[in-house]
Design an enzyme around this catalytic site. Structure first.
Site, PDB file in Angstrom:
ATOM      1  N   LYS A  48     -55.359 -25.956 -43.194  1.00 61.06           N
ATOM      2  CA  LYS A  48     -56.385 -25.084 -44.257  1.00 61.06           C
ATOM      3  C   LYS A  48     -56.165 -25.917 -45.433  1.00 61.06           C
ATOM      4  O   LYS A  48     -57.222 -26.277 -46.381  1.00 61.06           O
ATOM      5  CB  LYS A  48     -56.031 -23.513 -44.484  1.00 61.06           C
ATOM      6  CG  LYS A  48     -56.086 -22.611 -43.436  1.00 61.06           C
ATOM      7  CD  LYS A  48     -56.163 -21.133 -43.899  1.00 61.06           C
ATOM      8  CE  LYS A  48     -54.546 -20.656 -44.347  1.00 61.06           C
ATOM      9  NZ  LYS A  48     -53.537 -20.787 -43.298  1.00 61.06           N
ATOM     10  N   ARG A 125     -56.705 -12.036 -46.739  1.00 55.16           N
ATOM     11  CA  ARG A 125     -55.666 -12.092 -45.636  1.00 55.16           C
ATOM     12  C   ARG A 125     -55.362 -10.542 -44.969  1.00 55.16           C
ATOM     13  O   ARG A 125     -54.792 -10.593 -43.955  1.00 55.16           O
ATOM     14  CB  ARG A 125     -54.209 -12.330 -45.980  1.00 55.16           C
ATOM     15  CG  ARG A 125     -54.008 -14.086 -45.676  1.00 55.16           C
ATOM     16  CD  ARG A 125     -52.465 -14.061 -46.128  1.00 55.16           C
ATOM     17  NE  ARG A 125     -51.610 -15.200 -45.642  1.00 55.16           N
ATOM     18  CZ  ARG A 125     -51.391 -16.432 -46.347  1.00 55.16           C
ATOM     19  NH1 ARG A 125     -52.257 -16.834 -46.998  1.00 55.16           N
ATOM     20  NH2 ARG A 125     -50.516 -17.011 -45.956  1.00 55.16           N
ATOM     21  N   ARG A 159     -43.511 -29.935 -42.458  1.00 58.57           N
ATOM     22  CA  ARG A 159     -44.471 -29.931 -43.690  1.00 58.57           C
ATOM     23  C   ARG A 159     -43.502 -30.662 -44.834  1.00 58.57           C
ATOM     24  O   ARG A 159     -42.209 -29.952 -44.922  1.00 58.57           O
ATOM     25  CB  ARG A 159     -44.954 -28.813 -43.886  1.00 58.57           C
ATOM     26  CG  ARG A 159     -46.316 -28.863 -44.604  1.00 58.57           C
ATOM     27  CD  ARG A 159     -46.943 -27.502 -44.621  1.00 58.57           C
ATOM     28  NE  ARG A 159     -46.593 -26.283 -44.337  1.00 58.57           N
ATOM     29  CZ  ARG A 159     -47.477 -25.278 -44.287  1.00 58.57           C
ATOM     30  NH1 ARG A 159     -48.658 -25.237 -44.426  1.00 58.57           N
ATOM     31  NH2 ARG A 159     -46.786 -23.855 -44.302  1.00 58.57           N
ATOM     32  N   ARG A 203     -40.901 -26.309 -48.127  1.00 56.92           N
ATOM     33  CA  ARG A 203     -41.008 -24.947 -48.412  1.00 56.92           C
ATOM     34  C   ARG A 203     -39.741 -24.019 -48.152  1.00 56.92           C
ATOM     35  O   ARG A 203     -39.567 -24.045 -46.811  1.00 56.92           O
ATOM     36  CB  ARG A 203     -42.228 -24.494 -48.107  1.00 56.92           C
ATOM     37  CG  ARG A 203     -43.715 -24.851 -49.141  1.00 56.92           C
ATOM     38  CD  ARG A 203     -44.947 -24.538 -48.345  1.00 56.92           C
ATOM     39  NE  ARG A 203     -45.018 -23.122 -47.885  1.00 56.92           N
ATOM     40  CZ  ARG A 203     -46.235 -22.493 -47.570  1.00 56.92           C
ATOM     41  NH1 ARG A 203     -47.296 -23.393 -47.882  1.00 56.92           N
ATOM     42  NH2 ARG A 203     -46.124 -21.322 -47.117  1.00 56.92           N
ATOM     43  N   ARG A 214     -44.272 -15.175 -39.955  1.00 60.87           N
ATOM     44  CA  ARG A 214     -45.739 -15.453 -40.636  1.00 60.87           C
ATOM     45  C   ARG A 214     -46.849 -15.641 -39.475  1.00 60.87           C
ATOM     46  O   ARG A 214     -47.923 -14.904 -39.531  1.00 60.87           O
ATOM     47  CB  ARG A 214     -45.892 -16.628 -41.383  1.00 60.87           C
ATOM     48  CG  ARG A 214     -44.986 -16.566 -42.761  1.00 60.87           C
ATOM     49  CD  ARG A 214     -44.532 -17.859 -43.727  1.00 60.87           C
ATOM     50  NE  ARG A 214     -45.484 -18.617 -43.756  1.00 60.87           N
ATOM     51  CZ  ARG A 214     -45.446 -20.058 -43.925  1.00 60.87           C
ATOM     52  NH1 ARG A 214     -44.208 -20.627 -43.527  1.00 60.87           N
ATOM     53  NH2 ARG A 214     -46.478 -20.494 -44.011  1.00 60.87           N
TER      54      ARG A 214
END
Ligand code: AMP
Length: 268
Positions: A48, A125, A159, A203, A214
């Site tokens: 996203k 969300r 990531r 992260r 998540r």
């Protein structure tokens, strides 16, 4: 044209003051008076941020990621930081009230600088957040990015962000074989340039356990939003065909933006 989206801080209820718009578009009309108001939906790790940020540069509207707002609040030394860290590090959702306040503050600050329009990433969300947003403004389009669930964990674990220039990279090699009529998918890593190599950070919530939590929360709490926006005729489903080189031109085509720059200069 300015967009107004405010929260009354004196009230524990969300009471945004706003102007509403009637535009409904599945593509950008460059002759339209106001900038786009789009939402990006999709599981953690789907991309996203990558595509919302590219589109925001193309269209000249802010890319507002509520995850970034939460991370900024975490990095500050206020009492909110402590409250948030436990929630975020377990992969849970921050309360609607906190997130709406963070977003309202960001929109107000942007508006004061003359920003208009937005591409929201990570908001809404929950159904409550979607209703709050819907009460105050008209979202033109909701882009639902999709990737097979099998690759999402690897993408999150791969990531990396450069803590100096802030750019995002991904060191994961994705190569999922097609089966049962489903196409395979491969994505090359997006490697950092040499100057960023020693400054990469991960992260805190991109660990396997937290990413799985998540994803579970997304499926339980956020997925119903797909149906909510589908029933309003605003949802555009987009199955990512691969990494950025394959996906970006296809996304522009799907959004009818492949000749956007030409159209814009013609309209100027
Ligand atoms: P993200 O970068 O979008 O994955 O967001 C990181 C974390 O910030 C999430 O796991 C949540 O804890 C929190 N967060 C971001 N956006 C929202 C939202 N709209 N509602 C609740 N929590 C959020």
């Amino acid at each position: 044209m300015a967009r107004v989206l405010r929260v009354a801080r004196s009230s524990s209820l969300f009471s945004f003051g706003s102007r509403s718009y009637s535009a409904e578009a599945s593509h950008v009309d460059v002759t339209k008076e106001r900038n786009v108001q789009w939402v990006f939906l999709g599981c953690p790790g789907v991309g996203k941020g990558t595509y919302a940020s590219r589109l925001s540069s193309l269209l000249g509207v802010p890319h507002i990621a509520t995850g970034d707002l939460v991370r900024d609040a975490l990095a500050s030394s206020g009492p909110l930081s402590q409250q948030l860290s436990e929630i975020v590090n377990q992969g849970k959702l921050v309360s609607d009230e906190i997130i709406v306040n963070l977003l309202s503050n960001r929109l107000e600050a942007g508006e004061a600088k003359g920003e208009s329009g937005f591409i929201l990433d990570g908001f809404p969300r929950t159904m409550r957040q979607a209703e709050i947003l819907g009460d105050v403004t008209n979202i033109d389009l909701v882009v639902n990015l999709k990737l097979p669930e099998e690759v999402l964990v690897d993408k999150c674990l791969g990531r990396r962000t450069c803590n100096q220039c802030g750019k995002g990279f991904n060191i994961a090699h994705i190569n999922l074989k097609g089966e049962n009529g489903k196409p395979g998918i491969s994505m090359d890593p997006l490697l950092p340039p040499p100057q960023c190599m020693s400054k990469l950070i991960t992260r805190a919530d991109d660990t396997e356990e937290v990413v799985k939590a998540r994803l579970r929360i997304y499926n339980e709490t956020s997925q119903p939003l797909e149906e909510y926006y589908r029933s309003k005729g605003k949802l555009m489903e987009f199955d990512l065909p691969g990494g950025i080189p394959e996906s970006w031109p296809r996304l522009l085509e799907a959004l009818r933006l492949d000749d956007y720059e030409e159209k814009q200069s013609a309209a100027a």
